[in-house]
Design a protein around this motif. Structure first.
Motif, PDB file in Angstrom:
ATOM      1  N   ARG A 110       0.804  -1.225   0.000  1.00  0.00           N
ATOM      2  CA  ARG A 110       0.000   0.000   0.000  1.00  0.00           C
ATOM      3  C   ARG A 110       0.836   1.273   0.000  1.00  0.00           C
ATOM      4  O   ARG A 110       0.343   2.327  -0.378  1.00  0.00           O
ATOM      5  N   THR A 111       2.070   1.222   0.438  1.00  0.00           N
ATOM      6  CA  THR A 111       2.847   2.449   0.591  1.00  0.00           C
ATOM      7  C   THR A 111       3.904   2.676  -0.484  1.00  0.00           C
ATOM      8  O   THR A 111       4.193   3.820  -0.810  1.00  0.00           O
ATOM      9  N   GLN A 149      -6.542  -4.713  -6.147  1.00  0.00           N
ATOM     10  CA  GLN A 149      -7.372  -3.840  -5.341  1.00  0.00           C
ATOM     11  C   GLN A 149      -7.723  -4.502  -4.011  1.00  0.00           C
ATOM     12  O   GLN A 149      -7.752  -3.847  -2.988  1.00  0.00           O
ATOM     13  N   TYR A 150      -7.999  -5.781  -4.029  1.00  0.00           N
ATOM     14  CA  TYR A 150      -8.394  -6.476  -2.813  1.00  0.00           C
ATOM     15  C   TYR A 150      -7.286  -7.414  -2.364  1.00  0.00           C
ATOM     16  O   TYR A 150      -6.727  -8.153  -3.161  1.00  0.00           O
ATOM     17  N   VAL A 156     -11.368   0.350   3.109  1.00  0.00           N
ATOM     18  CA  VAL A 156     -10.502   1.373   2.512  1.00  0.00           C
ATOM     19  C   VAL A 156     -10.160   0.988   1.078  1.00  0.00           C
ATOM     20  O   VAL A 156     -10.168   1.835   0.176  1.00  0.00           O
ATOM     21  N   ASP A 157      -9.888  -0.288   0.846  1.00  0.00           N
ATOM     22  CA  ASP A 157      -9.538  -0.756  -0.488  1.00  0.00           C
ATOM     23  C   ASP A 157     -10.685  -0.600  -1.474  1.00  0.00           C
ATOM     24  O   ASP A 157     -10.465  -0.345  -2.652  1.00  0.00           O
ATOM     25  N   HIS A 189     -12.834   1.780  -1.618  1.00  0.00           N
ATOM     26  CA  HIS A 189     -12.905   3.180  -2.081  1.00  0.00           C
ATOM     27  C   HIS A 189     -11.622   3.665  -2.745  1.00  0.00           C
ATOM     28  O   HIS A 189     -11.650   4.612  -3.512  1.00  0.00           O
ATOM     29  N   HIS A 190     -10.511   3.010  -2.459  1.00  0.00           N
ATOM     30  CA  HIS A 190      -9.221   3.476  -2.991  1.00  0.00           C
ATOM     31  C   HIS A 190      -9.024   3.082  -4.439  1.00  0.00           C
ATOM     32  O   HIS A 190      -8.552   3.869  -5.243  1.00  0.00           O
ATOM     33  N   GLY A 191      -9.319   1.856  -4.767  1.00  0.00           N
ATOM     34  CA  GLY A 191      -9.054   1.374  -6.119  1.00  0.00           C
ATOM     35  C   GLY A 191      -7.739   0.608  -6.153  1.00  0.00           C
ATOM     36  O   GLY A 191      -7.112   0.392  -5.132  1.00  0.00           O
ATOM     37  N   TYR A 226      -3.955  -0.580  -6.300  1.00  0.00           N
ATOM     38  CA  TYR A 226      -2.686  -0.001  -5.846  1.00  0.00           C
ATOM     39  C   TYR A 226      -1.669  -0.175  -6.953  1.00  0.00           C
ATOM     40  O   TYR A 226      -1.228  -1.267  -7.237  1.00  0.00           O
TER      41      TYR A 226
END
Length: 78
Positions: free
Chosen positions: A25-26, A35-36, A70-71, A73-75, A77
């Motif tokens: 994620r970072t 995404q998941y 969170v994932d 809504h984020h889409g 990575y």
């Protein structure tokens, strides 16, 4: 002797606590577009440290499950 064991145990917990989830994620490009459950996907990829990432797999599974909203809504990575 007890202090040494506590120090080693603490270091291992710090190094292995959700590492795949955090890395995917970072750091750009580490999520591989997943995404998941990107941390779990990162843990199962081939690499020289694969035996350590197998240990991290259950922790990443828990962290990825907690971060699932969170994932959504984020889409992906990237």
């Amino acid at each position: 002797m007890i202090l040494r064991r506590l120090l080693i145990t603490g270091l291992c917990i710090t190094l292995l606590s959700g590492c795949g989830s955090i890395v995917s994620r970072t750091f750009p490009g580490q999520g591989k577009g997943n995404q998941y459950y990107p941390g779990v996907q990162w843990d199962v990829q081939d690499g020289p440290w694969r035996f350590l990432t197998i240990i991290d797999l259950p922790l990443s599974l828990v962290v990825d499950t907690l971060l699932l909203p969170v994932d959504v809504h984020h889409g992906p990575y990237e």
